[in-house]
Design a protein around this motif. Structure first.
Motif, PDB file in Angstrom:
ATOM      1  N   ASN A  73       7.843  60.744  83.384  1.00  0.00           N
ATOM      2  CA  ASN A  73       7.929  61.814  82.716  1.00  0.00           C
ATOM      3  C   ASN A  73       8.882  61.609  81.508  1.00  0.00           C
ATOM      4  N   VAL A  74       8.809  61.882  80.118  1.00  0.00           N
ATOM      5  CA  VAL A  74       9.416  61.733  79.191  1.00  0.00           C
ATOM      6  C   VAL A  74       9.833  63.047  78.559  1.00  0.00           C
ATOM      7  N   ASP A  75      10.956  63.424  78.188  1.00  0.00           N
ATOM      8  CA  ASP A  75      11.280  64.671  77.547  1.00  0.00           C
ATOM      9  C   ASP A  75      10.828  64.753  75.924  1.00  0.00           C
ATOM     10  N   ARG A  76      10.822  63.849  75.665  1.00  0.00           N
ATOM     11  CA  ARG A  76      10.659  63.832  73.944  1.00  0.00           C
ATOM     12  C   ARG A  76       9.167  62.876  73.694  1.00  0.00           C
ATOM     13  N   GLU A  77       8.759  63.065  72.405  1.00  0.00           N
ATOM     14  CA  GLU A  77       7.829  62.229  72.162  1.00  0.00           C
ATOM     15  C   GLU A  77       8.155  60.845  71.954  1.00  0.00           C
ATOM     16  N   LEU A  78       7.488  59.792  73.025  1.00  0.00           N
ATOM     17  CA  LEU A  78       7.898  58.529  73.090  1.00  0.00           C
ATOM     18  C   LEU A  78       6.780  57.841  72.529  1.00  0.00           C
ATOM     19  N   PRO A  79       6.689  57.072  71.671  1.00  0.00           N
ATOM     20  CA  PRO A  79       5.608  56.303  70.885  1.00  0.00           C
ATOM     21  C   PRO A  79       5.260  55.440  72.038  1.00  0.00           C
ATOM     22  N   GLN A  80       4.020  54.951  72.150  1.00  0.00           N
ATOM     23  CA  GLN A  80       3.393  53.782  72.842  1.00  0.00           C
ATOM     24  C   GLN A  80       3.817  52.685  72.876  1.00  0.00           C
ATOM     25  N   LYS A  81       4.434  52.323  71.537  1.00  0.00           N
ATOM     26  CA  LYS A  81       5.003  51.033  71.039  1.00  0.00           C
ATOM     27  C   LYS A  81       5.981  50.946  71.404  1.00  0.00           C
ATOM     28  N   ASP A  82       7.000  52.072  72.156  1.00  0.00           N
ATOM     29  CA  ASP A  82       8.405  51.631  72.441  1.00  0.00           C
ATOM     30  C   ASP A  82       8.585  51.379  73.865  1.00  0.00           C
ATOM     31  N   ILE A  83       7.257  51.471  74.613  1.00  0.00           N
ATOM     32  CA  ILE A  83       7.220  51.179  76.038  1.00  0.00           C
ATOM     33  C   ILE A  83       7.166  49.549  76.184  1.00  0.00           C
ATOM     34  N   VAL A  84       8.185  49.148  76.913  1.00  0.00           N
ATOM     35  CA  VAL A  84       8.222  47.641  77.137  1.00  0.00           C
ATOM     36  C   VAL A  84       7.382  47.345  78.709  1.00  0.00           C
ATOM     37  N   HIS A  85       6.275  46.805  78.377  1.00  0.00           N
ATOM     38  CA  HIS A  85       5.338  46.320  79.527  1.00  0.00           C
ATOM     39  C   HIS A  85       5.829  44.895  79.976  1.00  0.00           C
ATOM     40  N   ILE A  86       5.720  44.735  81.185  1.00  0.00           N
ATOM     41  CA  ILE A  86       6.262  43.366  81.763  1.00  0.00           C
ATOM     42  C   ILE A  86       5.209  42.529  82.767  1.00  0.00           C
ATOM     43  N   TYR A  87       4.955  41.375  82.146  1.00  0.00           N
ATOM     44  CA  TYR A  87       3.994  40.577  82.461  1.00  0.00           C
ATOM     45  C   TYR A  87       4.650  39.162  83.093  1.00  0.00           C
ATOM     46  N   SER A  88       4.653  38.813  84.392  1.00  0.00           N
ATOM     47  CA  SER A  88       5.547  37.625  84.630  1.00  0.00           C
ATOM     48  C   SER A  88       4.478  36.567  85.259  1.00  0.00           C
ATOM     49  N   ARG A  89       4.975  35.487  85.456  1.00  0.00           N
ATOM     50  CA  ARG A  89       4.167  34.198  86.028  1.00  0.00           C
ATOM     51  C   ARG A  89       2.778  33.997  85.271  1.00  0.00           C
ATOM     52  N   ASN A  90       1.859  33.937  86.170  1.00  0.00           N
ATOM     53  CA  ASN A  90       0.533  33.651  85.799  1.00  0.00           C
ATOM     54  C   ASN A  90      -0.027  34.810  85.137  1.00  0.00           C
ATOM     55  N   ALA A  91       0.436  36.212  85.353  1.00  0.00           N
ATOM     56  CA  ALA A  91      -0.020  37.241  84.961  1.00  0.00           C
ATOM     57  C   ALA A  91       0.070  37.485  83.486  1.00  0.00           C
ATOM     58  N   LYS A  92       0.920  36.615  82.875  1.00  0.00           N
ATOM     59  CA  LYS A  92       1.114  36.771  81.575  1.00  0.00           C
ATOM     60  C   LYS A  92      -0.540  36.511  80.612  1.00  0.00           C
ATOM     61  N   LYS A  93      -1.459  35.742  81.559  1.00  0.00           N
ATOM     62  CA  LYS A  93      -2.605  35.539  81.017  1.00  0.00           C
ATOM     63  C   LYS A  93      -3.513  36.838  80.722  1.00  0.00           C
ATOM     64  N   LEU A  94      -3.000  37.984  81.533  1.00  0.00           N
ATOM     65  CA  LEU A  94      -3.743  39.237  81.415  1.00  0.00           C
ATOM     66  C   LEU A  94      -3.361  39.925  80.318  1.00  0.00           C
ATOM     67  N   ARG A  95      -2.433  39.904  79.515  1.00  0.00           N
ATOM     68  CA  ARG A  95      -2.069  40.369  78.337  1.00  0.00           C
ATOM     69  C   ARG A  95      -1.192  39.744  77.481  1.00  0.00           C
ATOM     70  N   PRO A  96      -1.547  38.734  76.931  1.00  0.00           N
ATOM     71  CA  PRO A  96      -0.776  37.764  76.155  1.00  0.00           C
ATOM     72  C   PRO A  96      -0.197  38.607  75.077  1.00  0.00           C
ATOM     73  N   ASP A  97      -0.683  39.267  74.350  1.00  0.00           N
ATOM     74  CA  ASP A  97      -0.264  40.410  73.275  1.00  0.00           C
ATOM     75  C   ASP A  97       0.983  40.913  73.631  1.00  0.00           C
ATOM     76  N   LEU A  98       0.966  41.310  75.032  1.00  0.00           N
ATOM     77  CA  LEU A  98       2.201  42.142  75.424  1.00  0.00           C
ATOM     78  C   LEU A  98       3.173  41.455  76.245  1.00  0.00           C
ATOM     79  N   SER A  99       2.683  39.874  76.564  1.00  0.00           N
ATOM     80  CA  SER A  99       3.676  39.329  77.299  1.00  0.00           C
ATOM     81  C   SER A  99       4.845  38.546  76.597  1.00  0.00           C
ATOM     82  N   ASN A 100       4.421  38.684  75.090  1.00  0.00           N
ATOM     83  CA  ASN A 100       5.449  38.236  74.225  1.00  0.00           C
ATOM     84  C   ASN A 100       6.595  39.148  74.137  1.00  0.00           C
ATOM     85  N   MET A 101       6.389  40.448  74.155  1.00  0.00           N
ATOM     86  CA  MET A 101       7.316  41.517  74.199  1.00  0.00           C
ATOM     87  C   MET A 101       8.100  41.584  75.315  1.00  0.00           C
ATOM     88  N   SER A 102       7.827  41.169  76.384  1.00  0.00           N
ATOM     89  CA  SER A 102       8.803  41.168  77.615  1.00  0.00           C
ATOM     90  C   SER A 102       9.507  39.727  77.690  1.00  0.00           C
TER      91      SER A 102
END
Length: 124
Positions: free
Chosen positions: A95-124
């Protein structure tokens, strides 16, 4: 408003200790990267692939101070042929109190799971 924070990791073996340790590590990274407080969490979904049966990874969350009242559910992923093996996926609904854009969420992909979302894995 509720935002979803995603994360995924893998383990080498279907062993309780390894599953709990890797889930703890992933949750810690997700919580810290997004500055999540337990009181702001609506629920947590944790899924595992069908080859992980030795424990509920949600047990890891019970070791976090203040998270004992957060609703958590474990489930099994759809067994899609040739999908990533020994994988743990987490979705924290925050739950967030304010408008939090999706782009500000940090998604974490570790180990072999980086293959699932390489586009997001570079962000974590």
């Amino acid at each position: 408003m509720i935002r979803g924070v995603r994360g995924a990791t893998t383990v080498e073996y279907d062993k309780e200790l390894e599953i709990i340790e890797e889930t703890t590590s992933l949750l810690t990274k997700m919580i810290e990267a997004n500055q999540i407080q337990a009181d702001d969490v609506a629920s947590v979904f944790i899924s595992v692939t069908e080859d992980l049966t030795s424990t509920f990874p949600a047990k890891a969350l019970r070791n976090f101070t203040g998270w004992n009242l957060v609703p958590v559910m474990c489930m099994q992923e759809i067994p899609v042929p040739n999908s990533l093996e020994k994988c743990i996926r987490i979705m924290i609904h925050v739950n967030v109190d304010r408008e939090l854009p999706q782009k500000d969420i940090v998604h974490i992909y570790s180990r072999n799971a980086k293959k699932l979302r390489p586009d997001l894995s570079n962000m974590s």
